[in-house]
Design a protein around this motif. Structure first.
Motif, PDB file in Angstrom:
ATOM      1  N   LEU A 109       9.270 -10.772  -0.228  1.00 51.27           N
ATOM      2  CA  LEU A 109       9.100  -9.995   1.088  1.00 51.27           C
ATOM      3  C   LEU A 109       9.843  -8.882   1.077  1.00 51.27           C
ATOM      4  O   LEU A 109       9.740  -7.889   2.061  1.00 51.27           O
ATOM      5  CB  LEU A 109       9.379 -11.091   2.417  1.00 51.27           C
ATOM      6  N   PHE A 110      11.160  -8.986   0.971  1.00 48.46           N
ATOM      7  CA  PHE A 110      12.161  -7.763   1.178  1.00 48.46           C
ATOM      8  C   PHE A 110      11.785  -6.803   0.162  1.00 48.46           C
ATOM      9  O   PHE A 110      12.284  -5.626   0.324  1.00 48.46           O
ATOM     10  CB  PHE A 110      13.717  -8.361   0.880  1.00 48.46           C
ATOM     11  N   SER A 111      11.214  -6.797  -0.891  1.00 46.10           N
ATOM     12  CA  SER A 111      10.894  -5.793  -1.781  1.00 46.10           C
ATOM     13  C   SER A 111       9.952  -4.942  -1.429  1.00 46.10           C
ATOM     14  O   SER A 111      10.361  -3.869  -1.689  1.00 46.10           O
ATOM     15  CB  SER A 111      10.195  -6.736  -3.161  1.00 46.10           C
ATOM     16  N   PHE A 147      14.598   2.527  -0.320  1.00 45.41           N
ATOM     17  CA  PHE A 147      16.062   2.819  -0.469  1.00 45.41           C
ATOM     18  C   PHE A 147      16.323   3.030  -1.994  1.00 45.41           C
ATOM     19  O   PHE A 147      17.123   3.931  -2.298  1.00 45.41           O
ATOM     20  CB  PHE A 147      16.929   1.532  -0.253  1.00 45.41           C
ATOM     21  N   ILE A 148      15.551   2.526  -2.825  1.00 45.96           N
ATOM     22  CA  ILE A 148      15.816   2.593  -4.317  1.00 45.96           C
ATOM     23  C   ILE A 148      15.309   3.760  -4.678  1.00 45.96           C
ATOM     24  O   ILE A 148      16.256   4.500  -5.607  1.00 45.96           O
ATOM     25  CB  ILE A 148      14.887   1.575  -5.202  1.00 45.96           C
ATOM     26  N   GLY A 166       4.142   3.684  -0.591  1.00 47.89           N
ATOM     27  CA  GLY A 166       3.886   2.801  -1.567  1.00 47.89           C
ATOM     28  C   GLY A 166       2.591   1.795  -1.535  1.00 47.89           C
ATOM     29  O   GLY A 166       1.768   1.905  -2.445  1.00 47.89           O
ATOM     30  N   ILE A 167       2.519   1.467  -0.412  1.00 44.50           N
ATOM     31  CA  ILE A 167       1.195   0.407  -0.289  1.00 44.50           C
ATOM     32  C   ILE A 167      -0.370   1.481  -0.247  1.00 44.50           C
ATOM     33  O   ILE A 167      -1.286   1.220  -0.628  1.00 44.50           O
ATOM     34  CB  ILE A 167       1.119  -0.082   1.107  1.00 44.50           C
ATOM     35  N   THR A 168       0.032   2.793   0.424  1.00 46.69           N
ATOM     36  CA  THR A 168      -1.023   3.694   0.564  1.00 46.69           C
ATOM     37  C   THR A 168      -1.370   4.140  -1.062  1.00 46.69           C
ATOM     38  O   THR A 168      -2.600   4.302  -1.317  1.00 46.69           O
ATOM     39  CB  THR A 168      -0.681   5.120   1.411  1.00 46.69           C
ATOM     40  N   TYR A 169      -0.398   4.567  -1.796  1.00 50.61           N
ATOM     41  CA  TYR A 169      -0.589   4.901  -3.128  1.00 50.61           C
ATOM     42  C   TYR A 169      -1.361   3.994  -3.856  1.00 50.61           C
ATOM     43  O   TYR A 169      -2.439   4.073  -4.755  1.00 50.61           O
ATOM     44  CB  TYR A 169       0.691   5.245  -3.940  1.00 50.61           C
ATOM     45  N   ILE A 170      -0.900   2.615  -3.600  1.00 49.46           N
ATOM     46  CA  ILE A 170      -1.618   1.389  -4.696  1.00 49.46           C
ATOM     47  C   ILE A 170      -3.305   1.259  -4.035  1.00 49.46           C
ATOM     48  O   ILE A 170      -4.020   0.970  -4.899  1.00 49.46           O
ATOM     49  CB  ILE A 170      -0.768   0.098  -4.347  1.00 49.46           C
ATOM     50  N   PRO A 205       3.870   8.375 -10.944  1.00 49.49           N
ATOM     51  CA  PRO A 205       4.838   9.251 -11.008  1.00 49.49           C
ATOM     52  C   PRO A 205       6.127   8.659 -11.107  1.00 49.49           C
ATOM     53  O   PRO A 205       6.375   7.848 -10.070  1.00 49.49           O
ATOM     54  CB  PRO A 205       4.427  10.284  -9.719  1.00 49.49           C
ATOM     55  N   ILE A 206       7.086   9.149 -11.666  1.00 46.18           N
ATOM     56  CA  ILE A 206       8.518   8.736 -11.438  1.00 46.18           C
ATOM     57  C   ILE A 206       9.260   8.802 -10.051  1.00 46.18           C
ATOM     58  O   ILE A 206       9.721   7.873  -9.858  1.00 46.18           O
ATOM     59  CB  ILE A 206       9.564   9.474 -12.295  1.00 46.18           C
ATOM     60  N   GLU A 207       8.959   9.834  -9.199  1.00 50.70           N
ATOM     61  CA  GLU A 207       9.703   9.766  -8.099  1.00 50.70           C
ATOM     62  C   GLU A 207       8.881   8.813  -7.155  1.00 50.70           C
ATOM     63  O   GLU A 207       9.741   8.695  -6.173  1.00 50.70           O
ATOM     64  CB  GLU A 207       9.324  11.259  -7.336  1.00 50.70           C
ATOM     65  N   MET A 208       7.808   8.182  -7.361  1.00 50.59           N
ATOM     66  CA  MET A 208       7.370   7.253  -6.643  1.00 50.59           C
ATOM     67  C   MET A 208       7.444   5.638  -6.845  1.00 50.59           C
ATOM     68  O   MET A 208       6.949   4.806  -6.379  1.00 50.59           O
ATOM     69  CB  MET A 208       5.878   7.612  -6.432  1.00 50.59           C
ATOM     70  N   GLN A 209       7.958   5.565  -8.205  1.00 49.77           N
ATOM     71  CA  GLN A 209       7.994   4.221  -8.913  1.00 49.77           C
ATOM     72  C   GLN A 209       9.052   3.366  -7.877  1.00 49.77           C
ATOM     73  O   GLN A 209       8.599   2.169  -7.988  1.00 49.77           O
ATOM     74  CB  GLN A 209       8.610   4.393 -10.357  1.00 49.77           C
ATOM     75  N   GLY A 210      10.073   3.532  -7.337  1.00 45.81           N
ATOM     76  CA  GLY A 210      10.538   2.594  -6.624  1.00 45.81           C
ATOM     77  C   GLY A 210       9.781   2.061  -5.241  1.00 45.81           C
ATOM     78  O   GLY A 210       9.685   0.931  -5.383  1.00 45.81           O
ATOM     79  N   ARG A 211       9.238   2.948  -4.895  1.00 43.97           N
ATOM     80  CA  ARG A 211       8.257   2.343  -3.732  1.00 43.97           C
ATOM     81  C   ARG A 211       7.054   1.514  -4.296  1.00 43.97           C
ATOM     82  O   ARG A 211       6.593   0.769  -3.709  1.00 43.97           O
ATOM     83  CB  ARG A 211       7.824   3.591  -2.770  1.00 43.97           C
TER      84      ARG A 211
END
Length: 431
Positions: free
Chosen positions: A61-63, A69-70, A214-218, A342-348
């Motif tokens: 859930l927190f992920s 933040f990451i 993050g969710i929009t990209y997926i 993309p690397i700049e999106m990987q955290g999200r």
């Protein structure tokens, strides 16, 4: 062998991986020991399942929120803070044991807190690897990571069982504390992680807007989305498998912990062999067929044989056959995720993926515990025409309900993989 060949370009990764390997070995020993301790206290699959859910649910859930933040925080600091919190809670567990105050209720709270920490640690670790490893080595380092995990899976249960029987749970946790310190020091002083911060204008975005990306990209990437759904299905079946594994073996072998350790270690041996094969074999042109076919075979063979088997020889064959190809699954999924996003999106994206992909795990654990304790075990202990039919397949007595669970999830897993095999969106990932 290629898997052991030193590569100076991967020096940073080698140091990071060594620290994580040592730390994970200690954590695996503690986890295995606490499962045995908790099962001795409760004799319930549901209690063990609940402990795992308390760790997984906050992580999942927190992920979703952690990814925002990451992508803007210093990844190395995140890992160091996470490691420090893990050390503190291992120390708390040890103190409670020394004063004979450890209770399953306390383990729920400890697991919940560590689950929150893992929501940040897991995705941060994934992004760090993308930052310090060149794309051309992604499959190789995935094989190395699988090798380390499999090696841990092989030896940790044996050592944990020996320590638990001969020296007690306290010694296992003391060893675990030492491994945490090793990981912390190696990361702090010897691993260089580029502080890859996203562009300044992105940082001005609101927190919720950043999470939404993050969710929009997926959702917009149907191929990635369907791969996550497939992995969620795999995790669901694996969770039911995992929560029944230790109880079934202990019930069917008269509480023989050494046989449990041998069967558990066979999983690791299979993983080691599979990891070596992944690393030395030629890169595949098509990755999706490998991903689907691996799990089709694993579900059908491993789960069915576990349910039918009555002794640890059969269980060893089952887990070896089912797990030797799993590194091919993880290596190819990891390669796709690292190269397509993309690397700049990987955290999200990785954080959102974790929420979607791992949400099925606590559901599987709770359902697995309920099915065994409330339905399958009582059913197999009450004589009836249908019960006598299934007893020819899974046997009678304690643990036969667990065996019936394995037969069921083997069939469901096989049929599910056949369905995904014809998914047109998954096939696009190989284009």
């Amino acid at each position: 062998m290629k898997i052991l060949k030193y590569n100076n370009e991967l020096k940073n990764f080698y140091i990071l991986q060594l620290g994580q390997f040592i730390s994970q070995f200690g954590s695996k020993m503690t986890s295995f020991g606490l499962i045995m301790w908790a099962y001795e206290q409760s004799s319930s699959v549901l209690y063990i399942s609940s402990l795992t859910v308390c760790s997984l649910l906050p992580s999942i859930l927190f992920s979703f929120f952690a990814g925002s933040f990451i992508d803007v925080w210093n990844k190395k600091k995140i890992l160091l803070i996470a490691n420090s919190i893990a050390i503190i809670f291992s120390l708390i567990t040890l103190i409670l044991l020394f004063f004979n105050q450890l209770d399953i209720r306390y383990l729920y709270l400890i697991n919940f807190t560590l689950g929150v920490v893992d929501a940040f640690q897991g995705p941060a670790s994934d992004v760090v690897i993308s930052l310090i490893v060149s794309k051309k080595y992604y499959t190789q380092i995935s094989g190395l990571r699988s090798f380390a995990i499999s090696f841990t899976t092989t030896l940790a249960p044996i050592i944990a069982t020996s320590f638990y029987v001969l020296l007690g749970m306290k010694v296992i946790i003391i060893v675990d504390l030492g491994t945490f310190l090793f990981s912390f020091i190696s990361l702090l002083f010897f691993v260089y992680v580029p502080n890859n911060i996203i562009k300044k204008q992105d940082k001005k975005e609101s927190f919720l807007s950043s999470c939404k990306q993050g969710i929009t990209y997926i959702v917009n990437r149907k191929d990635i989305f369907h791969l996550i759904i497939f992995m969620g299905f795999v995790n669901f079946i694996a969770a039911i498998y995992s929560c029944n594994f230790t109880p079934m073996i202990l019930l069917r072998n008269g509480n023989n912990k050494f046989e449990l350790g041998i069967v558990s270690s066979t999983i690791g041996i299979a993983g080691i062999i599979g990891s070596i094969l992944v690393t030395v074999m030629k890169q595949p042109k098509k990755r999706i067929p490998i991903i689907i076919n691996t799990m089709t075979f694993s579900f059908l063979v491993c789960n069915s044989m576990l349910g039918i088997g009555r002794n640890y020889y059969i269980w060893m064959i089952a887990v070896f056959a089912g797990n030797c190809l799993v590194p091919f699954l993880t290596a190819n999924v990891e390669y796709i995720m690292r190269t397509k996003i993309p690397i700049e999106m990987q955290g999200r994206v990785f954080s959102t993926r974790n929420t979607l992909q791992y949400l099925s795990i606590p559901i599987g654990y709770m359902l697995g515990g309920l099915l065994t304790d409330k339905i399958f075990e009582p059913f197999m202990n009450n004589p009836s025409t249908l019960q006598r039919f299934f007893s020819y397949i899974v046997g009678n007595g304690r643990g036969s309900g667990n065996g019936l669970v394995y037969i069921s999830i083997g069939l469901i897993g096989f049929l599910g993989c056949c369905f995904f095999k014809f998914d047109k969106h998954l096939k696009k990932l190989d284009d």
